[in-house]
Motif scaffolding. Structure first.
Motif, short mmCIF file in Angstrom:
data_model
loop_
_atom_site.label_atom_id
_atom_site.label_comp_id
_atom_site.label_asym_id
_atom_site.label_seq_id
_atom_site.Cartn_x
_atom_site.Cartn_y
_atom_site.Cartn_z
N GLN A 195 -3.77 16.71 20.70
CA GLN A 195 -4.80 15.95 20.00
C GLN A 195 -4.33 15.65 18.59
O GLN A 195 -3.67 16.49 17.96
N GLN A 196 -4.66 14.47 18.09
CA GLN A 196 -4.22 14.08 16.76
C GLN A 196 -5.17 14.61 15.69
O GLN A 196 -6.39 14.55 15.83
N ALA A 197 -4.59 15.13 14.62
CA ALA A 197 -5.36 15.66 13.50
C ALA A 197 -5.69 14.55 12.50
O ALA A 197 -5.08 13.49 12.50
N VAL B 182 -2.67 11.11 4.39
CA VAL B 182 -1.52 10.32 3.94
C VAL B 182 -0.75 9.81 5.17
O VAL B 182 -0.89 10.35 6.27
N SER B 183 0.08 8.81 4.95
CA SER B 183 0.95 8.32 6.02
C SER B 183 2.42 8.48 5.65
O SER B 183 3.29 7.82 6.21
N SER B 184 2.70 9.35 4.70
CA SER B 184 4.08 9.69 4.36
C SER B 184 4.70 10.48 5.51
O SER B 184 4.01 11.22 6.22
N ALA C 104 0.85 -1.20 0.00
CA ALA C 104 0.00 0.00 0.00
C ALA C 104 0.88 1.24 0.00
O ALA C 104 1.79 1.37 0.81
N ASP C 105 0.60 2.15 -0.92
CA ASP C 105 1.38 3.38 -1.02
C ASP C 105 0.99 4.32 0.11
O ASP C 105 -0.20 4.52 0.39
N THR C 106 2.00 4.91 0.75
CA THR C 106 1.72 5.83 1.86
C THR C 106 0.93 7.05 1.40
O THR C 106 0.27 7.69 2.22
N LEU C 107 0.98 7.37 0.11
CA LEU C 107 0.19 8.49 -0.40
C LEU C 107 -1.31 8.16 -0.41
O LEU C 107 -2.14 9.06 -0.47
N ILE D 136 -2.57 6.71 10.71
CA ILE D 136 -3.29 5.95 11.73
C ILE D 136 -3.51 6.80 12.97
O ILE D 136 -2.59 7.48 13.44
N GLN D 137 -4.73 6.76 13.50
CA GLN D 137 -5.04 7.49 14.72
C GLN D 137 -4.63 6.61 15.91
O GLN D 137 -5.26 5.59 16.20
N VAL D 138 -3.56 7.00 16.58
CA VAL D 138 -3.06 6.20 17.70
C VAL D 138 -2.35 7.11 18.70
O VAL D 138 -1.52 7.94 18.33
N GLU D 139 -2.69 6.98 19.97
CA GLU D 139 -2.17 7.87 21.00
C GLU D 139 -0.66 7.73 21.17
O GLU D 139 0.04 8.70 21.42
N LYS D 140 -0.14 6.51 21.01
CA LYS D 140 1.29 6.29 21.24
C LYS D 140 2.16 6.99 20.20
O LYS D 140 3.37 7.08 20.36
#
Length: 358
Positions: free
Chosen positions: A78-80, A84-86, A30-33, A38-42
């Protein structure tokens, strides 16, 4: 190959040999674009490389597309929502609500709600085609211009190589006009808030296509710094970034200063200062052999420089000299901001943290 402005800093040593690669999720290719962050507190304990203020709010960007924001000077985050995950490298807000973030895979993200949510405006898949179309158009209008013909060839190569074109910094003059810079002399300008981006590679005095690590204004002057002692200054009349002359030939990572005094800083504790708009430069002795990777300005006019290990150097004389603040839990630093509450907020390989200022 020199590492991009502290990007991969897994241990924050300004390691200088990482190749430019696009990350993929190996199991599914899976392309990071195409994958939202990922919504994760850590993720707050992960690597962060960029910090900006959006009015009183703080916004931090980092690995895997993670963006967090804080409304209490870095006490809580707080996470936005990010499409993308790049890996993201830098972020800037010219106004309270409008902001841009850039990073690997040629990603350019835009927020219109002070960093709570983001959309993708531009990415590495568009860099090559955009360059090729632009320089083919210019070369067709000026067929005798050898430089433009060379730009067409360069753009073809960029197009063939794919999307792995990292942008390393972003700065906007206002909500409409801005610049992004990156590896191999990549530089684009927008005049419509990022709806379209125009290549400016032919407007830099950078024949070696050196990496461009940072751009920032000081007073009325706009500067870019990069590899091999490269310091460029925008000439408003010609709309070109011209090289200034420095005796140092190592890498610069950043720019800071106040009207009348500009500083550039980088490898092995190197810093140079100019009080005439970049016409002449003098070395600033920091007394620290570690690379300087971040800077900040306080409300009372002090200039702060931070080392790759987290040392804080403070200047009360517009950057002519610096004094080291006593150690306070040293940790790797990639970016810094002084919060509205007056504390120093740091981003680095160990996440986000606050540090009191003396």
């Amino acid at each position: 190959m020199t590492m991009f402005r502290w990007i991969a800093l897994t241990a924050l040593g300004v390691a200088l040999a990482l190749p430019f690669t696009r990350s993929v999720v190996a199991a599914e290719f899976a392309d990071t674009l195409d994958q939202p962050a990922i919504q994760v507190e850590k993720a707050l304990q992960g690597i962060f490389t960029g910090l900006a203020t959006a009015g009183p709010r703080l916004v931090a960007v980092g690995q895997r597309g993670h963006i967090f924001y804080s409304d209490d000077a870095g006490g809580h985050w707080q996470q936005a929502r990010v499409p993308v995950s790049s890996d993201l490298v830098a972020v800037y807000f010219p106004s309270h609500r409008q902001g841009w973030a850039v990073g690997h895979d040629g990603v350019v993200l835009h927020s219109s709600d002070a960093g709570q949510s983001w959309i993708r405006q531009f990415d590495g898949r568009q860099v090559g085609p955009s360059m090729l179309a632009h320089y083919q158009r210019l070369a067709a209008a000026q067929p005798s211009d050898i430089d433009l013909q060379a730009r067409v060839v360069e753009a073809r190569h960029m197009n063939e190589e794919g999307a792995d074109k990292p942008f390393l910094d972003v700065w906007f003059e206002n909500d409409r006009v801005g610049y992004i810079v990156g590896a191999f002399n990549l530089i684009f300008r927008t005049e419509d808030g990022g709806q379209t981006w125009t290549p400016w590679l032919d407007r830099t005095e950078n024949p070696g296509a050196l990496n461009l690590y940072a751009l920032r204004p000081v007073g009325n002057d706009l500067f870019i710094v990069g590899e091999q002692g490269l310091v460029l200054k925008l000439d408003p009349a010609t709309q070109r970034f011209n090289a200034t002359s420095l005796p140092y030939k190592g890498t610069f990572f950043g720019i800071t200063g106040k009207p009348g005094a500009v500083l550039v800083f980088g490898l092995r504790g190197t810093a140079y200062r100019s009080v005439d708009g970049g016409g002449n430069w003098s070395k600033v002795e920091l007394g620290l052999p570690l690379s300087i990777t971040a800077s900040a300005l306080t409300a009372d006019g002090r200039i702060l420089l931070l080392s790759q290990a987290g040392h804080v150097l403070v200047s009360n004389d517009d950057g002519a000299s610096f004094k080291q603040q006593p150690h306070n839990g040293l940790a790797p630093v990639a970016a810094a901001q002084v919060s509205a509450a007056g504390s120093l907020v740091l981003a680095g390989a160990h996440g986000l943290r606050q540090l009191p200022l003396e």
